[in-house]
Design a protein around this motif. Structure first.
Motif, short mmCIF file in Angstrom:
data_model
loop_
_atom_site.label_atom_id
_atom_site.label_comp_id
_atom_site.label_asym_id
_atom_site.label_seq_id
_atom_site.Cartn_x
_atom_site.Cartn_y
_atom_site.Cartn_z
N ALA A 126 0.83 -1.21 0.00
CA ALA A 126 0.00 0.00 0.00
C ALA A 126 0.86 1.26 0.00
N ILE A 127 1.96 1.23 0.75
CA ILE A 127 2.87 2.38 0.79
C ILE A 127 3.48 2.61 -0.60
N LEU A 128 3.87 1.54 -1.26
CA LEU A 128 4.47 1.66 -2.58
C LEU A 128 3.48 2.22 -3.60
N VAL A 129 2.25 1.72 -3.56
CA VAL A 129 1.23 2.22 -4.49
C VAL A 129 0.94 3.69 -4.23
N SER A 130 0.86 4.06 -2.96
CA SER A 130 0.59 5.47 -2.65
C SER A 130 1.75 6.36 -3.11
N SER A 131 2.98 5.88 -2.96
CA SER A 131 4.14 6.66 -3.41
C SER A 131 4.13 6.82 -4.93
N LEU A 132 3.71 5.78 -5.62
CA LEU A 132 3.62 5.86 -7.07
C LEU A 132 2.70 7.00 -7.50
N VAL A 133 1.57 7.12 -6.81
CA VAL A 133 0.61 8.18 -7.14
C VAL A 133 1.15 9.54 -6.72
N LYS A 134 1.62 9.63 -5.49
CA LYS A 134 2.03 10.94 -4.94
C LYS A 134 3.21 11.55 -5.68
N LEU A 135 4.10 10.70 -6.22
CA LEU A 135 5.32 11.21 -6.84
C LEU A 135 5.17 11.52 -8.33
N LEU A 136 3.98 11.28 -8.89
CA LEU A 136 3.78 11.68 -10.28
C LEU A 136 3.85 13.20 -10.35
N PRO A 137 4.79 13.76 -11.10
CA PRO A 137 4.96 15.22 -11.10
C PRO A 137 3.87 15.98 -11.83
N GLU A 138 3.24 15.36 -12.84
CA GLU A 138 2.21 16.06 -13.62
C GLU A 138 0.87 16.00 -12.88
N THR A 139 0.34 17.15 -12.54
CA THR A 139 -0.90 17.21 -11.75
C THR A 139 -2.07 16.49 -12.43
N PRO A 140 -2.36 16.74 -13.72
CA PRO A 140 -3.49 16.04 -14.35
C PRO A 140 -3.32 14.52 -14.34
N LEU A 141 -2.11 14.03 -14.61
CA LEU A 141 -1.89 12.59 -14.60
C LEU A 141 -2.05 12.03 -13.20
N ARG A 142 -1.55 12.74 -12.22
CA ARG A 142 -1.64 12.29 -10.83
C ARG A 142 -3.10 12.19 -10.40
N HIS A 143 -3.87 13.20 -10.73
CA HIS A 143 -5.29 13.21 -10.35
C HIS A 143 -6.06 12.14 -11.13
N ALA A 144 -5.71 11.94 -12.38
CA ALA A 144 -6.40 10.93 -13.19
C ALA A 144 -6.14 9.53 -12.65
N LEU A 145 -4.89 9.22 -12.30
CA LEU A 145 -4.56 7.90 -11.77
C LEU A 145 -5.22 7.69 -10.41
N HIS A 146 -5.22 8.72 -9.58
CA HIS A 146 -5.89 8.62 -8.28
C HIS A 146 -7.38 8.34 -8.46
N HIS A 147 -8.00 9.05 -9.39
CA HIS A 147 -9.42 8.87 -9.68
C HIS A 147 -9.69 7.45 -10.17
N GLU A 148 -8.86 6.93 -11.05
CA GLU A 148 -9.08 5.61 -11.63
C GLU A 148 -8.84 4.51 -10.61
N LEU A 149 -7.85 4.68 -9.72
CA LEU A 149 -7.60 3.70 -8.67
C LEU A 149 -8.79 3.64 -7.70
N SER A 150 -9.35 4.79 -7.40
CA SER A 150 -10.53 4.83 -6.53
C SER A 150 -11.71 4.13 -7.19
N GLY A 151 -11.90 4.39 -8.49
CA GLY A 151 -12.97 3.72 -9.21
C GLY A 151 -12.74 2.22 -9.31
N CYS A 152 -11.49 1.84 -9.51
CA CYS A 152 -11.14 0.42 -9.59
C CYS A 152 -11.46 -0.28 -8.27
#
Length: 267
Positions: free
Chosen positions: A182-208
């Protein structure tokens, strides 16, 4: 400025239905892939040494419960990761300097490689590279709309593969551990530098996560239905056997009665 905001709202409204349809379609696909791979893994582990003997068919309810448990594990992992993201802040990377981000990203990569093992790390890198490549045409800088990124199926495919990749056992048959994963997955999301990509991946993981939970619930209900149907069939079979036994007793009694009559007549 007002017209620009109005145009953006219209675009968001027009894509809402499309996103819902896409989510519904991807839910079944994600669950089917996870279930299939789980069944293959379980079949491999339980394969008998003597392949000449035919194993007894697995109880349908037990099989459905196993599939549901597998999906619940994946959903729980994503849930823990999303909680960690929310705790640290989805946009916490924006407060880092370039040097801090590079240091954190390097540490994340080293930790990821050590935790996943060589084979899984190679698979992760290939999937991540494909994800970045496929969304490159959509991403047009920080002004890119999240909805525009979510239109690209690469986001859903990558998000759907994350829970499975971070949950399965590595080559040594040891588990990564849910907390560490869980820590690794959260770091993957948090460290994405591009804001739109970061928000899109977070949104899709929540939907998943939500879709996996819904599919797991459906499988649990199907298992309960299978148990009820099996119980009804078993009761019907018992009733049939009881009726056959009663008919046989009646026939036997009738034969004894006829034999007794014959003896009396002969006497």
């Amino acid at each position: 400025k007002f017209q620009s905001l109005q145009h953006q709202e219209e675009r968001n409204a027009s894509t809402a239905e499309e996103l819902r349809d896409a989510a519904a379609k991807s839910a079944a696909k994600e669950a089917a892939v996870i279930i299939r791979r789980h069944e293959e893994e379980m079949a491999r582990r339980s394969e008998p040494a003597d392949k000449t003997s035919s194993p007894k068919a697995e109880d349908p309810a037990l099989q459905l419960r196993g599939q549901a448990s597998h999906l619940q594990d994946h959903a729980r992992l994503l849930g823990l990761a999303l909680v960690e993201v929310d705790r640290a802040g989805l946009d916490s990377v924006e407060d880092m300097t370039r040097a801090e981000w590079m240091e954190r990203n390097k540490a994340f990569k080293n930790s990821l490689q050590a935790s996943l093992g060589e084979k899984r790390f190679a698979r992760f890198k290939a999937g991540y590279a494909q994800f970045r490549e496929l969304v490159a045409d959509v991403y047009q800088g920080e002004d890119t709309l999240v909805d525009d990124i979510l239109r690209n199926p690469a986001v859903g495919v990558f998000a759907g593969s994350i829970a499975e990749m971070f949950s399965e056992a590595d080559g040594s048959n040891s588990s990564l551990g849910e907390g560490r994963a869980a820590i690794l997955v959260s770091s993957l999301v948090k460290l994405l530098p591009e804001t739109p990509l970061r928000h899109a991946l977070h949104h899709e993981l929540s939907g998943c996560k939500d879709r996996l939970e819904a599919e797991a619930e459906r499988l649990v209900e199907a298992a309960e239905q299978a148990v009820a149907e099996a119980a009804a069939l078993a009761a019907a079979e018992e009733h049939r056997k009881a009726e056959e036994a009663a008919a046989e007793e009646a026939r036997h009694a009738q034969l004894e009665l006829e034999a007794e009559r014959a003896r009396e007549e002969a006497a």
